[in-house]
Write a protein that holds these residues in place. Structure first.
Motif, PDB file in Angstrom:
ATOM      1  N   GLY A 136      28.215  -5.112  21.564  1.00  0.00           N
ATOM      2  CA  GLY A 136      27.636  -5.148  22.900  1.00  0.00           C
ATOM      3  C   GLY A 136      26.464  -6.099  23.005  1.00  0.00           C
ATOM      4  N   GLY A 137      26.167  -6.497  24.219  1.00  0.00           N
ATOM      5  CA  GLY A 137      25.099  -7.445  24.446  1.00  0.00           C
ATOM      6  C   GLY A 137      23.730  -6.957  24.013  1.00  0.00           C
ATOM      7  N   ASP A 138      23.554  -5.639  23.922  1.00  0.00           N
ATOM      8  CA  ASP A 138      22.279  -5.088  23.475  1.00  0.00           C
ATOM      9  C   ASP A 138      22.139  -5.089  21.959  1.00  0.00           C
ATOM     10  OD1 ASP A 138      24.392  -3.210  23.398  1.00  0.00           O
ATOM     11  OD2 ASP A 138      22.995  -1.522  23.406  1.00  0.00           O
ATOM     12  N   GLU A 139      23.171  -5.565  21.252  1.00  0.00           N
ATOM     13  CA  GLU A 139      23.149  -5.534  19.787  1.00  0.00           C
ATOM     14  C   GLU A 139      22.914  -6.911  19.170  1.00  0.00           C
ATOM     15  OE1 GLU A 139      25.931  -2.133  18.251  1.00  0.00           O
ATOM     16  OE2 GLU A 139      27.123  -3.466  19.530  1.00  0.00           O
ATOM     17  N   VAL A 140      22.772  -7.927  19.990  1.00  0.00           N
ATOM     18  CA  VAL A 140      22.543  -9.282  19.484  1.00  0.00           C
ATOM     19  C   VAL A 140      21.332  -9.883  20.183  1.00  0.00           C
ATOM     20  CG1 VAL A 140      24.958  -9.691  18.868  1.00  0.00           C
ATOM     21  CG2 VAL A 140      24.148 -10.275  21.169  1.00  0.00           C
ATOM     22  N   ALA A 141      20.716 -10.863  19.523  1.00  0.00           N
ATOM     23  CA  ALA A 141      19.514 -11.479  20.079  1.00  0.00           C
ATOM     24  C   ALA A 141      19.841 -12.533  21.127  1.00  0.00           C
ATOM     25  CB  ALA A 141      18.687 -12.103  18.953  1.00  0.00           C
ATOM     26  N   ARG A 142      21.021 -13.124  21.020  1.00  0.00           N
ATOM     27  CA  ARG A 142      21.373 -14.222  21.921  1.00  0.00           C
ATOM     28  C   ARG A 142      22.703 -13.942  22.594  1.00  0.00           C
ATOM     29  NH1 ARG A 142      19.597 -15.759  17.296  1.00  0.00           N
ATOM     30  NH2 ARG A 142      21.696 -16.047  16.464  1.00  0.00           N
ATOM     31  N   ALA A 143      22.749 -14.160  23.901  1.00  0.00           N
ATOM     32  CA  ALA A 143      23.939 -13.867  24.698  1.00  0.00           C
ATOM     33  C   ALA A 143      24.921 -15.027  24.657  1.00  0.00           C
ATOM     34  CB  ALA A 143      23.526 -13.594  26.143  1.00  0.00           C
ATOM     35  N   LYS A 144      26.138 -14.778  25.136  1.00  0.00           N
ATOM     36  CA  LYS A 144      27.100 -15.851  25.311  1.00  0.00           C
ATOM     37  C   LYS A 144      26.475 -16.929  26.196  1.00  0.00           C
ATOM     38  CE  LYS A 144      30.975 -12.533  25.286  1.00  0.00           C
ATOM     39  NZ  LYS A 144      32.089 -11.960  26.075  1.00  0.00           N
ATOM     40  N   PRO A 145      26.630 -18.208  25.898  1.00  0.00           N
ATOM     41  CA  PRO A 145      27.624 -18.840  25.033  1.00  0.00           C
ATOM     42  C   PRO A 145      27.297 -18.903  23.553  1.00  0.00           C
ATOM     43  CG  PRO A 145      26.364 -20.527  26.135  1.00  0.00           C
ATOM     44  CD  PRO A 145      25.890 -19.214  26.692  1.00  0.00           C
ATOM     45  N   ASP A 146      26.197 -18.276  23.115  1.00  0.00           N
ATOM     46  CA  ASP A 146      25.950 -18.185  21.682  1.00  0.00           C
ATOM     47  C   ASP A 146      27.081 -17.372  21.039  1.00  0.00           C
ATOM     48  OD1 ASP A 146      23.402 -18.464  19.648  1.00  0.00           O
ATOM     49  OD2 ASP A 146      24.617 -16.682  19.203  1.00  0.00           O
ATOM     50  N   PRO A 147      27.496 -17.726  19.824  1.00  0.00           N
ATOM     51  CA  PRO A 147      28.636 -17.028  19.193  1.00  0.00           C
ATOM     52  C   PRO A 147      28.311 -15.668  18.598  1.00  0.00           C
ATOM     53  CG  PRO A 147      27.797 -18.728  17.731  1.00  0.00           C
ATOM     54  CD  PRO A 147      27.049 -18.893  19.036  1.00  0.00           C
ATOM     55  N   ALA A 148      27.054 -15.210  18.706  1.00  0.00           N
ATOM     56  CA  ALA A 148      26.640 -14.010  17.983  1.00  0.00           C
ATOM     57  C   ALA A 148      27.519 -12.793  18.255  1.00  0.00           C
ATOM     58  CB  ALA A 148      25.179 -13.673  18.323  1.00  0.00           C
TER      59      ALA A 148
END
Length: 227
Positions: A136-148
């Motif tokens: 989920g978006g709350d689990e990564v530091a950077r949102a799409k379009p970043d590949p995280a």
């Protein structure tokens, strides 16, 4: 050819973009602001924080944004009270997920929505059992379009990114999956991807229903990995 499938959620698995857009347009009118479809389209595919900044600018500031989002939440809550799903399943999504499960293919969701929102939405539609992992978006530091998000989903599936095929409806989502080293099937929702994305996409399909005939080639029987 591929070992796993990773899906975006909003606009791909569930028809959420249209009711949310309609709610924002109606909320803007309570502020005597005519928010057009083309203006709202600027936020499609953005993270929550990014879309908040764009909408606040369109509505005239943070105070107007807070008023509008309260109106949006109220409207969506009222629509949920009629017994029907707020965000119905997109055409072909259940059919395609059933076909993947029948072939033993591991699936994940990589969505800018929070993990809680992902599980609540998919749970309300009885789709959770199709997925082995969620990012989920709350689990990564950077949102799409970043590949995280896509890298996290592949990690949780324990599958190399190059062995995953991603399914996306938005430009930023497609860019994220491509940056993660995955092949991308684009299924447009509110807007068609630009030519640069179409050229790099593995396929561009009208709906997930149209993905079903490709399964024997994309996921040969020997790639099945479900326990």
């Amino acid at each position: 050819m591929f070992a796993a499938a990773i899906f975006d959620m909003d606009g791909l698995l569930i028809d959420s973009e249209r009711p949310i857009m309609a709610a924002w347009i109606d909320a803007a009118r309570t502020l005597d602001i005519e928010l057009s479809h083309s203006q709202y389209m600027q936020v499609v595919g953005l993270s929550t924080s990014e879309s908040q900044a764009v909408l606040a600018a369109l509505l005239g500031g943070d105070e107007a944004y807070l008023h509008a989002i309260d109106q949006v939440r109220q409207r969506l809550q009222l629509e949920r009270s009629d017994g029907e799903p707020l965000f119905p399943i997109k055409t072909g999504a259940a059919e395609f997920l059933d076909a993947l499960r029948a072939r033993g293919i591991r699936c994940a969701v990589a969505s800018s929505s929070t993990r809680g929102q992902i599980q609540a939405c998919l749970g309300s539609l009885d789709l959770l059992h199709h997925f082995s992992a969620f990012a989920g978006g709350d689990e990564v530091a950077r949102a799409k379009p970043d590949p995280a998000l896509y890298l996290l989903a592949a990690q949780r599936l324990e599958v190399a990114p190059a062995d995953c095929i991603a399914f996306e409806d938005s430009e930023n989502g497609a860019k994220a999956a491509l940056a993660a080293g995955m092949r991308v099937v684009v299924v447009p929702d509110l807007k068609h991807p630009p030519a640069a994305i179409v050229e790099r996409a593995f396929h561009v399909l009208e709906s997930l229903h149209h993905a079903v005939p490709h399964l024997p080639l994309w996921f040969p029987a020997e790639t099945a990995r479900l326990p």
